[in-house]
Design a protein around this motif. Structure first.
Motif, PDB file in Angstrom:
ATOM      1  N   ALA A  60     -96.940  25.809   5.773  1.00  0.00           N
ATOM      2  CA  ALA A  60     -95.949  26.883   5.744  1.00  0.00           C
ATOM      3  C   ALA A  60     -94.729  26.454   6.547  1.00  0.00           C
ATOM      4  N   PHE A  61     -93.572  26.777   6.016  1.00  0.00           N
ATOM      5  CA  PHE A  61     -92.311  26.543   6.701  1.00  0.00           C
ATOM      6  C   PHE A  61     -91.769  27.929   7.009  1.00  0.00           C
ATOM      7  N   GLY A  62     -91.880  28.325   8.270  1.00  0.00           N
ATOM      8  CA  GLY A  62     -91.578  29.711   8.620  1.00  0.00           C
ATOM      9  C   GLY A  62     -92.593  30.597   7.925  1.00  0.00           C
ATOM     10  N   ASP A  63     -92.119  31.589   7.172  1.00  0.00           N
ATOM     11  CA  ASP A  63     -93.035  32.484   6.459  1.00  0.00           C
ATOM     12  C   ASP A  63     -93.180  32.113   4.983  1.00  0.00           C
ATOM     13  N   ARG A  64     -92.708  30.945   4.615  1.00  0.00           N
ATOM     14  CA  ARG A  64     -92.738  30.507   3.214  1.00  0.00           C
ATOM     15  C   ARG A  64     -93.766  29.400   3.006  1.00  0.00           C
ATOM     16  N   ILE A  65     -94.558  29.509   1.936  1.00  0.00           N
ATOM     17  CA  ILE A  65     -95.518  28.463   1.591  1.00  0.00           C
ATOM     18  C   ILE A  65     -94.722  27.297   0.996  1.00  0.00           C
ATOM     19  N   ALA A  66     -94.810  26.137   1.639  1.00  0.00           N
ATOM     20  CA  ALA A  66     -94.072  24.953   1.195  1.00  0.00           C
ATOM     21  C   ALA A  66     -94.949  23.994   0.410  1.00  0.00           C
ATOM     22  N   GLY A  67     -96.271  24.123   0.549  1.00  0.00           N
ATOM     23  CA  GLY A  67     -97.173  23.236  -0.160  1.00  0.00           C
ATOM     24  C   GLY A  67     -98.612  23.626   0.094  1.00  0.00           C
ATOM     25  N   TYR A  68     -99.514  22.923  -0.562  1.00  0.00           N
ATOM     26  CA  TYR A  68    -100.937  23.218  -0.398  1.00  0.00           C
ATOM     27  C   TYR A  68    -101.770  21.997  -0.745  1.00  0.00           C
ATOM     28  N   ALA A  69    -103.019  22.048  -0.318  1.00  0.00           N
ATOM     29  CA  ALA A  69    -104.011  21.041  -0.698  1.00  0.00           C
ATOM     30  C   ALA A  69    -105.342  21.748  -0.915  1.00  0.00           C
ATOM     31  N   ALA A  70    -106.006  21.392  -2.010  1.00  0.00           N
ATOM     32  CA  ALA A  70    -107.359  21.864  -2.311  1.00  0.00           C
ATOM     33  C   ALA A  70    -108.282  20.674  -2.130  1.00  0.00           C
ATOM     34  N   TYR A  71    -109.426  20.884  -1.466  1.00  0.00           N
ATOM     35  CA  TYR A  71    -110.272  19.748  -1.117  1.00  0.00           C
ATOM     36  C   TYR A  71    -111.689  20.199  -0.779  1.00  0.00           C
ATOM     37  N   GLY A  72    -112.573  19.217  -0.674  1.00  0.00           N
ATOM     38  CA  GLY A  72    -113.953  19.488  -0.283  1.00  0.00           C
ATOM     39  C   GLY A  72    -114.845  18.310  -0.618  1.00  0.00           C
ATOM     40  N   ARG A  73    -116.114  18.613  -0.801  1.00  0.00           N
ATOM     41  CA  ARG A  73    -117.092  17.598  -1.185  1.00  0.00           C
ATOM     42  C   ARG A  73    -116.666  17.027  -2.545  1.00  0.00           C
ATOM     43  N   ALA A  74    -116.846  15.727  -2.737  1.00  0.00           N
ATOM     44  CA  ALA A  74    -116.447  15.075  -3.993  1.00  0.00           C
ATOM     45  C   ALA A  74    -117.183  15.716  -5.169  1.00  0.00           C
ATOM     46  N   ARG A  75    -116.429  16.063  -6.191  1.00  0.00           N
ATOM     47  CA  ARG A  75    -116.996  16.663  -7.393  1.00  0.00           C
ATOM     48  C   ARG A  75    -117.152  15.626  -8.500  1.00  0.00           C
ATOM     49  N   ASP A  76    -116.411  14.551  -8.412  1.00  0.00           N
ATOM     50  CA  ASP A  76    -116.390  13.533  -9.457  1.00  0.00           C
ATOM     51  C   ASP A  76    -117.144  12.303  -8.972  1.00  0.00           C
ATOM     52  N   ARG A  77    -118.286  12.029  -9.563  1.00  0.00           N
ATOM     53  CA  ARG A  77    -119.110  10.886  -9.142  1.00  0.00           C
ATOM     54  C   ARG A  77    -118.421   9.543  -9.395  1.00  0.00           C
ATOM     55  N   THR A  78    -117.463   9.526 -10.296  1.00  0.00           N
ATOM     56  CA  THR A  78    -116.723   8.298 -10.594  1.00  0.00           C
ATOM     57  C   THR A  78    -116.027   7.760  -9.343  1.00  0.00           C
ATOM     58  N   LEU A  79    -115.631   8.656  -8.437  1.00  0.00           N
ATOM     59  CA  LEU A  79    -114.942   8.233  -7.219  1.00  0.00           C
ATOM     60  C   LEU A  79    -115.851   7.476  -6.257  1.00  0.00           C
ATOM     61  N   ALA A  80    -117.143   7.763  -6.273  1.00  0.00           N
ATOM     62  CA  ALA A  80    -118.101   7.164  -5.336  1.00  0.00           C
ATOM     63  C   ALA A  80    -117.675   7.407  -3.888  1.00  0.00           C
ATOM     64  N   THR A  81    -117.231   8.651  -3.608  1.00  0.00           N
ATOM     65  CA  THR A  81    -116.825   9.050  -2.260  1.00  0.00           C
ATOM     66  C   THR A  81    -117.605  10.299  -1.851  1.00  0.00           C
ATOM     67  N   ASP A  82    -117.511  10.628  -0.566  1.00  0.00           N
ATOM     68  CA  ASP A  82    -118.136  11.848  -0.049  1.00  0.00           C
ATOM     69  C   ASP A  82    -117.232  13.052  -0.278  1.00  0.00           C
ATOM     70  N   GLY A  83    -115.951  12.874   0.027  1.00  0.00           N
ATOM     71  CA  GLY A  83    -114.981  13.961  -0.043  1.00  0.00           C
ATOM     72  C   GLY A  83    -113.917  13.679  -1.081  1.00  0.00           C
ATOM     73  N   GLU A  84    -113.229  14.743  -1.478  1.00  0.00           N
ATOM     74  CA  GLU A  84    -112.192  14.613  -2.503  1.00  0.00           C
ATOM     75  C   GLU A  84    -111.059  15.589  -2.209  1.00  0.00           C
ATOM     76  N   ILE A  85    -109.857  15.123  -2.368  1.00  0.00           N
ATOM     77  CA  ILE A  85    -108.693  16.000  -2.335  1.00  0.00           C
ATOM     78  C   ILE A  85    -108.347  16.252  -3.799  1.00  0.00           C
ATOM     79  N   ASP A  86    -108.587  17.480  -4.242  1.00  0.00           N
ATOM     80  CA  ASP A  86    -108.412  17.831  -5.646  1.00  0.00           C
ATOM     81  C   ASP A  86    -106.936  17.915  -6.027  1.00  0.00           C
ATOM     82  N   GLU A  87    -106.158  18.536  -5.160  1.00  0.00           N
ATOM     83  CA  GLU A  87    -104.730  18.735  -5.419  1.00  0.00           C
ATOM     84  C   GLU A  87    -103.992  18.697  -4.092  1.00  0.00           C
ATOM     85  N   LEU A  88    -102.798  18.131  -4.111  1.00  0.00           N
ATOM     86  CA  LEU A  88    -101.901  18.180  -2.969  1.00  0.00           C
ATOM     87  C   LEU A  88    -100.485  18.209  -3.543  1.00  0.00           C
ATOM     88  N   TYR A  89     -99.812  19.338  -3.357  1.00  0.00           N
ATOM     89  CA  TYR A  89     -98.467  19.508  -3.895  1.00  0.00           C
ATOM     90  C   TYR A  89     -97.556  20.157  -2.871  1.00  0.00           C
TER      91      TYR A  89
END
Length: 168
Positions: A66-95
């Motif tokens: 947040a920049f002041g009271d305005r949402i400037a960006g976001y990230a969605a993340y958690g445990r890896a959902r895609d086995r192709t990544l072969a990772t523990d965690g995953e950042i689904d979106e970051l904008y």
């Protein structure tokens, strides 16, 4: 004199409209000419404030910058959902909204989310970027991401090549 502060925090129900606005603006800016117009519009129509409200309560990590009271960006993340990544965690979106890009907010958000994942014991982290999104790919490479597997993303009936970046 007005002072705006930058904060990174978990998304709250009151953020749904701001998240929707960031998503819409960021996707239009990043994917116009990459995703065919009709497919892009269909996808954007499905991600309005109501869908964001549902995502906030879903249990998956959702952080906002947040920049002041305005949402400037976001990230969605958690445990890896895609086995192709072969990772523990995953950042689904970051904008970051176009008017806030280039200020370092994306880097700060990425680091905060990565630290949260590491604190949860998810030390191997992956993120996907559309292959034609040169800016996103340069961003993840600049953060030290190692090129990972490639795949295809289906979006509104369209197949789009994507590339993974891995962080250890």
């Amino acid at each position: 004199m007005t002072t705006n502060t930058v904060s990174i925090r978990r998304a709250r129900a009151v953020d749904a409209a701001g998240l929707s606005a960031v998503f819409d603006a960021a996707w239009r800016e990043a994917y116009q000419g990459v995703i065919p117009g009709v497919a892009l519009e269909r996808f954007l129509a499905r991600r309005g404030p109501a869908s964001w409200h549902a995502m906030i309560g879903s249990g998956r990590g959702l952080a906002v910058v947040a920049f002041g009271d305005r949402i400037a960006g976001y990230a969605a993340y958690g445990r890896a959902r895609d086995r192709t990544l072969a990772t523990d965690g995953e950042i689904d979106e970051l904008y970051i909204a176009p008017e806030f890009q280039g200020l370092g907010l994306g880097t700060r958000l990425f680091r905060a989310v990565r630290n949260d994942l590491i604190d949860r014991g998810l030390t191997r982290i992956g993120v996907w970027a559309l292959a034609d999104n040169a800016r996103a790919r340069a961003f993840y490479e600049g953060l030290g991401g190692v090129a990972g597997p490639t795949s295809v993303e289906r979006l509104s009936g369209i197949c789009l090549p994507r590339a993974a970046y891995l962080f250890f």
